[in-house]
Design a protein around this motif. Structure first.
Motif, PDB file in Angstrom:
ATOM      1  N   GLU A 136       0.827  -1.205   0.000  1.00  0.00           N
ATOM      2  CA  GLU A 136       0.000   0.000   0.000  1.00  0.00           C
ATOM      3  C   GLU A 136       0.864   1.259   0.000  1.00  0.00           C
ATOM      4  O   GLU A 136       0.521   2.268  -0.627  1.00  0.00           O
ATOM      5  CB  GLU A 136      -0.926  -0.001   1.220  1.00  0.00           C
ATOM      6  N   SER A 175      -0.273   7.925   5.087  1.00  0.00           N
ATOM      7  CA  SER A 175      -1.524   7.382   4.549  1.00  0.00           C
ATOM      8  C   SER A 175      -1.841   6.011   5.132  1.00  0.00           C
ATOM      9  O   SER A 175      -3.000   5.596   5.164  1.00  0.00           O
ATOM     10  CB  SER A 175      -1.448   7.291   3.022  1.00  0.00           C
ATOM     11  N   LEU A 176      -0.820   5.283   5.572  1.00  0.00           N
ATOM     12  CA  LEU A 176      -1.034   3.951   6.133  1.00  0.00           C
ATOM     13  C   LEU A 176      -1.791   3.997   7.456  1.00  0.00           C
ATOM     14  O   LEU A 176      -2.495   3.053   7.818  1.00  0.00           O
ATOM     15  CB  LEU A 176       0.308   3.240   6.354  1.00  0.00           C
ATOM     16  N   ASN A 179      -5.412   3.835   6.702  1.00  0.00           N
ATOM     17  CA  ASN A 179      -5.791   2.898   5.645  1.00  0.00           C
ATOM     18  C   ASN A 179      -6.558   1.721   6.251  1.00  0.00           C
ATOM     19  O   ASN A 179      -5.994   0.939   7.028  1.00  0.00           O
ATOM     20  CB  ASN A 179      -4.535   2.394   4.927  1.00  0.00           C
ATOM     21  N   LYS A 181      -7.377  -1.017   5.069  1.00  0.00           N
ATOM     22  CA  LYS A 181      -6.879  -2.326   4.645  1.00  0.00           C
ATOM     23  C   LYS A 181      -5.749  -2.825   5.548  1.00  0.00           C
ATOM     24  O   LYS A 181      -5.453  -4.023   5.557  1.00  0.00           O
ATOM     25  CB  LYS A 181      -6.373  -2.260   3.202  1.00  0.00           C
TER      26      LYS A 181
END
Length: 283
Positions: A136, A175-176, A179, A181
């Motif tokens: 990612e 951004s992780l 996230n 996901k």
């Protein structure tokens, strides 16, 4: 697990790491028995700093089982080890001992060493932790452009390109945190950088709308929250020793340093809530 990324641009090394502890629900009760009530509450809510400034010019980061990281730090501090070759060698021994469950990144003012069960590598960039997070992370970099950077005075095109790359890496890592996901990475981004041969944690300022966060047992506070899911003002101080910051809403400081009561966690950078900044910088 976790995700830690170290990179070298224009002879400057930066390490990015998250703070979320990955704990299965079955292990929460075990931790609560090992910790004091305050330690357990703070750890589960505020997480752990996974990059340690071990010496002014040496950092050690870890992804995997935090008890293994503690084991490495205990050995180094107890024996006053300051030779990088000895540090990476001991880190590799632990990787091998625990079958690759934990990996390390060791940095000096000039080099990045990736230490895994496969060996020790001197690299220009390194990542350890969750492979899905890495996928990612790369996807974000490939599909986005960095924010515009403004300069005062003339700056070479080479510096501009390097700054863009560094900015994009930082944005991709951040951004992780949010996230959906990736549930093994969270908390907030810790930035550590080497300048003039010495490492320091970079200061930062996060300000969001205030709204209570409802946490289930074992869930950590979301430091990168939005106005939709609750927020606050969190000011991180620049520091060359401990990572610490100030919560405006509760008028308290949080400092991450070693000293928890259980020997298996004693050498890790764990959270303490204190009243003054002076308490953050003293031993």
């Amino acid at each position: 697990m976790s995700f830690i990324y170290a990179h070298k641009y224009n002879n400057t090394i930066t390490i990015l790491s998250d703070t979320k502890p990955t704990i299965s629900p079955n292990d929460i009760s075990k931790l609560e028995k090992r910790f004091t009530d305050t330690e357990a509450y703070n750890f589960l809510k505020y997480g752990i700093i996974k990059t340690v400034i071990y010496r002014p010019n040496i950092t050690i980061s870890s992804a995997g089982e935090i008890e293994h990281f503690n084991e490495l730090l205990k050995f180094l501090y107890t024996n006053n080890v300051d030779d990088v070759k000895s540090i990476t060698s001991e880190a590799f021994n632990l990787c091998f001992k625990y079958g690759g469950d934990t990996d390390f990144i060791v940095t000096t003012e000039e080099n990045i060493y990736e230490v895994t069960e496969k060996g020790i590598k001197n690299v220009l960039s390194s990542w350890i932790g969750d492979v899905d997070a890495y996928i990612e992370f790369n996807r974000f970099k490939e599909n986005n452009t960095p924010n515009e950077i403004y300069y005062i005075g003339d700056v070479s095109e080479n510096i501009r390109e390097l700054d863009k790359e560094k900015s994009l890496v930082d944005e991709a890592f951040k951004s992780l945190i949010n996230n959906p996901k990736i549930n093994t990475v969270g908390g907030f981004v810790v930035r550590c950088i080497c300048e003039d041969g010495k490492y320091k944690f970079l200061g930062s300022y996060t300000s969001t709308f205030v709204k209570p966060q409802i946490l289930n047992p074992g869930e950590a506070l979301n430091f990168e929250s939005t106005k939709e899911d609750g927020g606050f003002t969190f000011i991180v101080a620049e520091s060359s020793k401990y990572y610490y910051g100030y919560f405006k809403q509760i008028d308290k400081f949080i400092v991450y340093k070693n000293g928890y009561s259980d020997d298996k966690y004693k050498y890790l950078s764990m959270p303490y809530i204190v009243d003054t900044e002076e308490e953050c910088i003293i031993d």
